[in-house]
Design a protein around this motif. Sequence first.
Motif, short mmCIF file in Angstrom:
data_model
loop_
_atom_site.label_atom_id
_atom_site.label_comp_id
_atom_site.label_asym_id
_atom_site.label_seq_id
_atom_site.Cartn_x
_atom_site.Cartn_y
_atom_site.Cartn_z
N ALA A 10 -27.29 12.59 5.81
CA ALA A 10 -26.16 13.08 4.52
C ALA A 10 -26.50 12.19 3.34
O ALA A 10 -26.65 13.06 2.41
N LEU A 11 -27.18 10.96 3.53
CA LEU A 11 -27.63 10.33 2.36
C LEU A 11 -28.91 11.18 1.68
O LEU A 11 -29.10 11.20 0.23
N ALA A 12 -29.71 11.85 2.35
CA ALA A 12 -30.70 12.45 1.95
C ALA A 12 -30.41 13.80 1.55
O ALA A 12 -31.23 14.48 0.82
N GLY A 13 -29.12 14.23 2.05
CA GLY A 13 -28.77 15.62 1.39
C GLY A 13 -29.08 16.94 2.31
O GLY A 13 -29.04 17.89 2.33
N LEU A 14 -29.69 16.35 3.68
CA LEU A 14 -30.14 17.30 4.85
C LEU A 14 -28.94 17.48 5.52
O LEU A 14 -29.01 18.46 6.42
N ALA A 15 -27.59 16.82 5.45
CA ALA A 15 -26.62 17.26 6.08
C ALA A 15 -25.42 17.33 5.19
O ALA A 15 -25.07 16.32 4.58
N PRO A 16 -24.70 18.24 5.00
CA PRO A 16 -23.68 18.45 3.75
C PRO A 16 -22.37 17.44 4.09
O PRO A 16 -21.97 17.43 5.12
N LEU A 17 -21.69 16.94 3.14
CA LEU A 17 -20.70 16.11 3.25
C LEU A 17 -19.46 17.19 3.54
O LEU A 17 -19.37 18.00 2.89
N THR A 18 -18.48 16.83 4.69
CA THR A 18 -17.35 17.42 4.78
C THR A 18 -16.21 16.73 3.77
O THR A 18 -15.42 17.56 3.26
N GLY A 19 -16.49 15.79 3.22
CA GLY A 19 -15.58 14.94 2.40
C GLY A 19 -16.03 13.53 2.04
O GLY A 19 -17.24 13.39 2.49
N GLY A 20 -15.53 12.89 1.32
CA GLY A 20 -15.87 11.55 0.78
C GLY A 20 -16.77 11.76 -0.50
O GLY A 20 -16.57 12.83 -1.29
#
Length: 370
Positions: free
Chosen positions: A69-79
């Motif tokens: 998520a930090l790298a942008g390889l997993a999109p955030l659902t929220g936050g």
Amino acid sequence: MTNVDDPAGTTTGTTTDAAANTTPGTGLAAHLVVDRDTFRLDINLTAAPGDVVALLGPNGAGKTTALRALAGLAPLTGGHLRLDGVELDRTPPESRPVGVVFQDYLLFPHLSALDNVAFGPRCHGATKAEARAQAAEWLDRMGLADHAGAKPRHLSGGQAQRVALARALATSPRLLLLDEPLAALDARTRLEVRAQLRRHLAEFEAVAVLVTHDPLDAMVLAGRLVVVEHGRVVQEGTPADIARHPRTDYIAQLVGLNLYRGQAEGHTVRLDAGSSITTTEDLAGPVFVAFPPGAVTLYRDRPTGSSARNLWRCEVAGLETHGDQIRVDLTGELPLAADLTTVAAAELDLHPGAPAWATVKATQTHAYPA
């Protein structure tokens, strides 16, 4: 971020406004919410420039999801995700000022060590000559100047790890992510590379986040630990604080302590399981009590002259080698682990099913509020 997901080297990255508009000095402020099937990651993560934070937790806890998520390889659902004051939630991976060292390093096999490191600066707009000059400087800093022309297959595990780190740092990232960076190394190499990595991280002026399941890696390399279980932060603090005040069974096992929870009434802690432990602390209310396996003394018969305030009747559930000692797992009035020398274990004739009495002095326990 330099995209190194494609080992064939066909993927490229570019410099964008996200990297150019950062405000150095504010660090990382993230609330990472990621939903994946039935699993949810929901953690807060903050760090100032110069901080090294370790995400620690069992398999499936969400550590790698957080890193992705930090790298942008997993999109955030929220936050949200802010780095140096810039929102990165919708910034694509290749446009983030982020460097990543993956667990298996993902060095391009057809490129030399020099060109592997030069790949990042080239993607960020440097000329070939500039990129190679920067790469040569980084390899020299990593002690790899003599291996600049070597392909990855001719590098040792430790050398490959340092090339991957140099490649990540060559783009001057504001966030450095390390995914189990020492996991692929043998024990001897790991010791040497850990010391080198500690030195390089100490010199890094931005934020570094390390993902690991190894407590020694975390405690040696990081100044702050964030322990994640089931997608949630269960404890965070300095390595010393985490080691002295574990708050879950996972953490207690990680740092090598027996851990119990109960109600304190003065110097007595009545455990949820029914037994009690005498401590030197005078407390009231919900508490944890911890003590190391080495604090446990075992007897085959009930001791008569022991000065220990704590005495429990147990049964040997199992034995295994633990370093240069024998780790004895016990069930009974108080399930616990005890460490004995090989000689002591042999003299006691311990074996699964054997009865035993366990004692612990009150001065060797540590109680603290739950």
